[in-house]
Design a protein around this motif. Structure first.
Motif, mmCIF file in Angstrom:
data_model
loop_
_atom_site.group_PDB
_atom_site.id
_atom_site.type_symbol
_atom_site.label_atom_id
_atom_site.label_comp_id
_atom_site.label_asym_id
_atom_site.label_seq_id
_atom_site.Cartn_x
_atom_site.Cartn_y
_atom_site.Cartn_z
ATOM 1 N N SER A 64 70.612 48.208 -17.947
ATOM 2 C CA SER A 64 71.065 48.516 -16.754
ATOM 3 C C SER A 64 72.293 49.006 -16.568
ATOM 4 O O SER A 64 72.725 49.484 -15.492
ATOM 5 C CB SER A 64 70.941 47.343 -15.713
ATOM 6 N N ALA A 65 73.229 48.725 -17.481
ATOM 7 C CA ALA A 65 74.698 49.242 -17.580
ATOM 8 C C ALA A 65 74.634 50.584 -17.631
ATOM 9 O O ALA A 65 75.756 51.391 -17.142
ATOM 10 C CB ALA A 65 75.558 48.678 -18.672
ATOM 11 N N ASN A 66 73.462 51.371 -17.832
ATOM 12 C CA ASN A 66 73.322 52.793 -17.974
ATOM 13 C C ASN A 66 72.584 53.457 -16.902
ATOM 14 O O ASN A 66 72.391 54.647 -16.860
ATOM 15 C CB ASN A 66 72.502 52.776 -19.098
ATOM 16 N N ALA A 90 75.276 51.190 -7.907
ATOM 17 C CA ALA A 90 75.579 52.615 -8.135
ATOM 18 C C ALA A 90 76.871 52.532 -9.050
ATOM 19 O O ALA A 90 77.606 51.410 -8.891
ATOM 20 C CB ALA A 90 75.635 53.285 -6.834
ATOM 21 N N LYS A 91 77.272 53.610 -9.666
ATOM 22 C CA LYS A 91 78.299 53.824 -10.559
ATOM 23 C C LYS A 91 79.468 54.340 -9.559
ATOM 24 O O LYS A 91 79.252 55.482 -8.814
ATOM 25 C CB LYS A 91 77.959 54.665 -11.522
ATOM 26 N N MET A 101 80.368 49.616 -12.174
ATOM 27 C CA MET A 101 79.367 49.613 -11.058
ATOM 28 C C MET A 101 79.722 48.985 -9.945
ATOM 29 O O MET A 101 80.642 47.991 -9.920
ATOM 30 C CB MET A 101 78.036 48.893 -11.786
ATOM 31 N N SER A 102 79.049 49.204 -8.678
ATOM 32 C CA SER A 102 79.407 48.687 -7.517
ATOM 33 C C SER A 102 78.293 48.112 -6.877
ATOM 34 O O SER A 102 76.970 48.905 -7.197
ATOM 35 C CB SER A 102 80.354 49.595 -6.611
ATOM 36 N N ALA A 103 77.977 47.551 -5.946
ATOM 37 C CA ALA A 103 76.874 46.866 -5.299
ATOM 38 C C ALA A 103 77.201 47.199 -3.883
ATOM 39 O O ALA A 103 78.245 47.145 -3.148
ATOM 40 C CB ALA A 103 76.732 45.553 -5.392
#
Ligand code: FAD
Length: 387
Positions: free
Chosen positions: A133-135, A169-170, A180-182
């Motif tokens: 998921s980091a991708n 989203a990045k 990454m931010s939410a």
């Protein structure tokens, strides 16, 4: 150490059991056939307060925590995995707000979800990134007092009925999970839409769909926590719900065994009913033993979350509960279908649906392989030490 539910938890279990038997069970087959979200059942969950079970009283819930939610989900999953998922989504689509939201964000969204006036969904997975998921590739660029989101998500449970989404989203695309931010994305955000629904094998009462962001303008006030620090929040959201996915597995396994027992009592072969054959008895005994083990793992994990322990030390226990109970659901569906022979394979009987519904449980919210990576890491790092 106490292995008993307290009085409040027992009362919740009775309520959920009654709703599951009287309202949910009669609708399960039809939901599977039509693939339609059961608005009528959502109203029942609303009226009985079950939608608010996982919410603290200060936000309009019943204050029974993740343990309470797991209890309700287990009862639903005995008959209908879609209904279990509807309840699970109340927290899957809001926990990042609990963990990282401002009081304003909490007041705006949580009481409405707890009252069944709003629905939410959790959006991390993309066509190019599931376990890894980091991708993810969806980007969020700051523009004045907005962020502009571009990209897409897929397989988002409950997307077609959600009023808002927790979206990863990045904000710094090239630095892995540190960028990454939410965000909270409302369904009517300009530039955002719910795309096509996925065609799928089971749990058909809760449609999953893609999300499309084309220059979607999200108010900066909808950032959850700090910019570039969303990965931890997203993982905490996922981790803390794993005990509830485990409860889906546990309930599914129990539902399979209960139905197969009833069938095996009546079906006769070679002059006795199926329960008279030791091979069948042993299959059921084996499942009962695993169900009891899954129950201990599930509620230990749920209690850890309610005790505020969802960090690195607790994570492997969430993984054990999730992997064990969801793999058990698959084994139970496989064995109980076998016990029913051709009747198990027939879509005129519920076991075939249990079999299809169980299959997604070892994939969602971290596959069985990802759970084992987490457990192994805990052993290697010494967070679990049997010495
Ligand atoms: C019915 C359904 C509902 C869903 N709902 C949601 C939702 O609401 N929100 C959301 O964000 N997502 C949702 N998902 C997506 C789900 O979380 C992903 O499918 C899951 O994380 C796996 O990702 P993937 O499908 O891309 O598989 P991949 O990540 O491509 O993995 C493929 C296979 O490889 C294995 N694998 C991958 N990496 C490794 C490794 N390092 N070591 C060993 N094995 C590995 C996996 O275990 C798996 O077996 C849903 C999926 C389904 C099927």
């Amino acid at each position: 150490m106490n292995f008993e539910f307290n009085d409040e938890q027992k009362a919740l279990q009775q309520l959920a059991r009654r709703v599951a038997k009287e309202k949910v069970a009669p609708r399960a087959a039809e939901m599977d056939e039509t693939g339609e979200y059961p608005e009528d059942l959502f109203q029942v969950f609303r009226e009985t307060g079950l939608v608010g079970v996982g919410f603290p009283e200060e936000y309009g819930g019943s204050g029974l925590g993740i343990t309470g939610l797991a209890i309700a989900v287990e009862e639903m999953a005995k008959y209908c995995n879609s209904s279990a998922l509807i309840l699970l989504l109340t927290r899957l689509g809001t926990s990042a707000i609990f963990f990282g939201g401002t009081e304003e964000q909490k007041q705006k969204y949580l009481p409405k979800v707890a009252a069944g006036e709003m629905r939410s969904a959790f959006a991390l997975t993309e066509p190019g990134a599931g376990s890894d998921s980091a991708n993810i590739r969806t980007t969020a660029r700051r523009d004045g007092d907005h962020y502009v989101l571009d990209g897409s998500k897929h397989w988002i449970s409950g997307a077609t009925v959600a009023d808002f989404f927790i979206v990863a989203a990045k904000t710094k695309p090239d630095v892995g999970n540190r960028g990454m931010s939410a965000f909270i994305v409302d369904k009517d955000t300009p530039g955002f839409r719910v795309g096509k629904a996925n065609k799928k094998m089971g749990v058909k009462g809760v449609p999953t769909a893609e999300l499309v962001f084309e220059g979607a303008r999200v108010p900066a006030a909808n950032l959850l926590g700090k910019e570039n620090e969303g990965f931890k929040l997203i993982m905490k959201n996922l981790n803390s719900l794993r005990p509830v996915v485990a409860a889906r597995g546990l309930g599914t396994a129990e539902g399979c065994v209960a139905y197969a027992m009833q069938y095996a009592r009546e079906r006769e072969t070679f002059g006795k009913n199926l329960l008279g054959h030791q091979a069948i008895q042993f299959m059921l005994a084996e499942l009962a033993m695993s169900i009891e083990a899954a129950r201990l793992l599930t509620y230990k994990a749920a209690q850890l979350v309610d005790d505020g322990q969802y960090g690195k030390q607790a994570a492997p226990y969430f993984s054990m509960a999730k992997a064990f109970a969801t793999e058990l659901a698959n084994k139970a569906a496989y064995d109980c279908l076998q016990i029913m022979g051709s009747y198990g394979y027939s879509s005129e009987y519920p076991m075939e649906r249990y079999y299809r519904d169980a299959r997604q449980l070892t994939i969602v919210e971290g596959t069985s392989q990802i759970q084992r990576i987490i457990m192994a890491k805990a052993l290697i790092d010494g967070d679990i030490n049997y010495g």
